[in-house]
Design a protein around this motif. Sequence first.
Motif, mmCIF file in Angstrom:
data_model
loop_
_atom_site.group_PDB
_atom_site.id
_atom_site.type_symbol
_atom_site.label_atom_id
_atom_site.label_comp_id
_atom_site.label_asym_id
_atom_site.label_seq_id
_atom_site.Cartn_x
_atom_site.Cartn_y
_atom_site.Cartn_z
ATOM 1 N N ASN A 1 -2.280 -4.761 5.415
ATOM 2 C CA ASN A 1 -3.545 -4.437 4.763
ATOM 3 C C ASN A 1 -4.696 -5.306 5.267
ATOM 4 O OD1 ASN A 1 -2.970 -2.170 2.933
ATOM 5 N ND2 ASN A 1 -1.422 -3.589 2.175
ATOM 6 N N SER B 1 -6.752 -2.360 10.410
ATOM 7 C CA SER B 1 -7.485 -1.120 10.196
ATOM 8 C C SER B 1 -6.609 0.084 10.522
ATOM 9 C CB SER B 1 -8.735 -1.076 11.073
ATOM 10 O OG SER B 1 -8.381 -0.923 12.448
ATOM 11 N N LEU B 2 -7.023 1.241 10.055
ATOM 12 C CA LEU B 2 -6.318 2.470 10.395
ATOM 13 C C LEU B 2 -6.277 2.671 11.902
ATOM 14 C CD1 LEU B 2 -4.983 5.185 9.696
ATOM 15 C CD2 LEU B 2 -7.295 6.135 9.382
ATOM 16 N N LYS C 1 -3.658 0.449 13.519
ATOM 17 C CA LYS C 1 -2.288 0.900 13.279
ATOM 18 C C LYS C 1 -1.943 2.107 14.145
ATOM 19 C CE LYS C 1 -2.402 -0.665 8.463
ATOM 20 N NZ LYS C 1 -2.447 -0.239 7.048
ATOM 21 N N THR D 1 2.623 3.484 5.810
ATOM 22 C CA THR D 1 1.482 4.397 5.932
ATOM 23 C C THR D 1 0.722 4.572 4.631
ATOM 24 O OG1 THR D 1 2.821 6.381 5.485
ATOM 25 C CG2 THR D 1 2.640 5.666 7.788
ATOM 26 N N ALA E 1 -1.985 3.901 1.697
ATOM 27 C CA ALA E 1 -3.383 3.470 1.738
ATOM 28 C C ALA E 1 -4.043 3.836 0.418
ATOM 29 C CB ALA E 1 -4.120 4.134 2.906
ATOM 30 N N CYS E 2 -5.134 3.147 0.126
ATOM 31 C CA CYS E 2 -5.895 3.499 -1.080
ATOM 32 C C CYS E 2 -6.584 4.849 -0.912
ATOM 33 C CB CYS E 2 -6.931 2.420 -1.384
ATOM 34 S SG CYS E 2 -6.210 0.879 -1.970
ATOM 35 N N ASP F 1 -6.709 8.429 4.758
ATOM 36 C CA ASP F 1 -6.100 7.429 5.639
ATOM 37 C C ASP F 1 -4.577 7.527 5.606
ATOM 38 O OD1 ASP F 1 -8.625 6.539 6.253
ATOM 39 O OD2 ASP F 1 -8.482 4.678 5.099
ATOM 40 N N ALA F 2 -4.023 7.682 4.412
ATOM 41 C CA ALA F 2 -2.571 7.808 4.289
ATOM 42 C C ALA F 2 -2.086 9.058 4.997
ATOM 43 C CB ALA F 2 -2.169 7.840 2.814
ATOM 44 N N PRO G 1 -1.403 4.274 -3.800
ATOM 45 C CA PRO G 1 -2.795 3.812 -3.732
ATOM 46 C C PRO G 1 -2.953 2.685 -4.759
ATOM 47 C CG PRO G 1 -2.642 5.913 -4.876
ATOM 48 C CD PRO G 1 -1.284 5.640 -4.313
#
Length: 303
Positions: A52, A55-56, A59, A80, A82-83, A87-88, A108
């Motif tokens: 965390n 950044s996306l 990754k 994978t 993410a909030c 992104d997830a 999230p």
Amino acid sequence: MSTSRFDGVLAPVITPFQEDLSPDARRLSRHCQWLVSQGAGLAVFGTNSEANSLSLKEKLGLLDSLCEAGIDPAKLMPGTGACALPDAVELTAHAAKLNCGGVLMLPPFYYKGVSNDGLFAFFAEVLQRVGDESLQIYLYHIPPMSGVPLDTTLVERLAKAFPANIAGIKDSSGDWNNTLALNELGLEDFRVFCGSESFLLQNMQAGGAGCISATANVNPSEIRSLYDNWQAADAPQRQQRLDQIRSIFQSVPMIAALKAATAHYSKDSAWLRVRPPLLPLGAGEIEPLLEKLALADFQMPDI
């Protein structure tokens, strides 16, 4: 994605950084290759990967780099979660496209006190948007860090609603009774991983699948040995040995300690770098750590 499911020992792979604190794809690939050679799978972008703090875009690039370096994607279980739902979805879909063996998904975690209905809707939406029938999601329950628990009621609901896709869970609650309760749900082909090798023997005895543990970054072969020999007469002694090594690493901040040991045994000081807000261990912490490891006859063979 493959429809076969993970078991055994996986490492939430520590992430090396360059001098400018950008991720070091070359060192990461090399460490992953060593872990695989020692019998471990690769849960990249886990808590101990400083996930965390990445950044996306970073990754996505690292996943590509690992596959280009020859890492078998079937060994990869990237984190994978993410909030932000998009992104997830994007990272999960990319992992599926690369034929990763599965993904490890945090809920999230910014909004606290959300309902099980809300969490169910999040995971269901990810599955719908990715749209890959073979997608294997391993839920990630780590309430001490996320503040958003995945209780057994929700886990059972998800696994029964999506039996082909909700493949298992990593329980990093630190509560053995919770891990036991997950095993006792009796879900078909649902893989329960403990989040520390300290629970590995108990988890195997309860029907679990193995462990996904920080110290698998530095002690993979010994942890794997207990997994392979959990029914042997000396399994309790093997467990005690793992507990001894883990307690040494837990005596200082874990991520920095894992990196300090890796730097020492690989003779590569670049491994000492962490990304703020984390800080590396100071000399007054590294020396006692290495002394304790030496007294315990700890090694990282072939690193």
